[in-house]
Design a protein around this motif. Structure first.
Motif, PDB file in Angstrom:
ATOM      1  N   ALA A  16       0.841  -1.196   0.000  1.00 43.37           N
ATOM      2  CA  ALA A  16       0.000   0.000   0.000  1.00 43.37           C
ATOM      3  C   ALA A  16       0.877   1.247   0.000  1.00 43.37           C
ATOM      4  N   VAL A  23       0.476   6.201   4.427  1.00 42.94           N
ATOM      5  CA  VAL A  23      -0.701   5.440   4.826  1.00 42.94           C
ATOM      6  C   VAL A  23      -1.021   5.798   6.278  1.00 42.94           C
ATOM      7  N   THR A  24      -2.318   5.803   6.617  1.00 39.08           N
ATOM      8  CA  THR A  24      -2.719   6.102   7.991  1.00 39.08           C
ATOM      9  C   THR A  24      -3.172   4.817   8.683  1.00 39.08           C
ATOM     10  N   ASP A  26      -5.967   4.313  10.022  1.00 35.06           N
ATOM     11  CA  ASP A  26      -7.325   4.069   9.540  1.00 35.06           C
ATOM     12  C   ASP A  26      -7.332   3.258   8.243  1.00 35.06           C
ATOM     13  N   GLU A  27      -6.461   3.642   7.315  1.00 35.81           N
ATOM     14  CA  GLU A  27      -6.386   2.949   6.025  1.00 35.81           C
ATOM     15  C   GLU A  27      -5.914   1.512   6.209  1.00 35.81           C
ATOM     16  N   LYS A  30      -8.824  -0.666   7.407  1.00 35.04           N
ATOM     17  CA  LYS A  30      -9.749  -1.027   6.327  1.00 35.04           C
ATOM     18  C   LYS A  30      -9.114  -2.023   5.369  1.00 35.04           C
ATOM     19  N   LEU A  31      -7.839  -1.806   5.052  1.00 32.65           N
ATOM     20  CA  LEU A  31      -7.128  -2.666   4.117  1.00 32.65           C
ATOM     21  C   LEU A  31      -7.064  -4.112   4.604  1.00 32.65           C
TER      22      LEU A  31
END
Length: 67
Positions: A16, A23-24, A26-27, A30-31
């Motif tokens: 990613a 990238v956070t 949060d991401e 979800k990923l």
């Protein structure tokens, strides 16, 4: 087997990061379909390995970039 799964998830985070420079937490949640705490652990582990670095201090301002 568990180590293998963890390594695959860390690889996914790195992929990613290869696509978009940062990238956070949060991401990552979800990923990988994981909890906030688990996402934080993965990111911390990658940070300790020297693969990524944290940008920003706390909360929504935090993102991670490749070293």
């Amino acid at each position: 087997a568990i180590q293998d799964r963890k390594r695959k998830k860390r690889d996914k985070i790195m992929q990613a990061l290869a696509k978009k420079n940062q990238v956070t937490n949060d991401e990552v949640e979800k990923l990988l379909h994981i909890s906030d705490a688990t996402a934080t652990r993965y990111l911390s582990a990658l940070e300790k390995e020297g693969k990524i670095k944290q940008v920003g201090r706390t909360g929504a301002g935090v993102a991670y970039t490749k070293v």
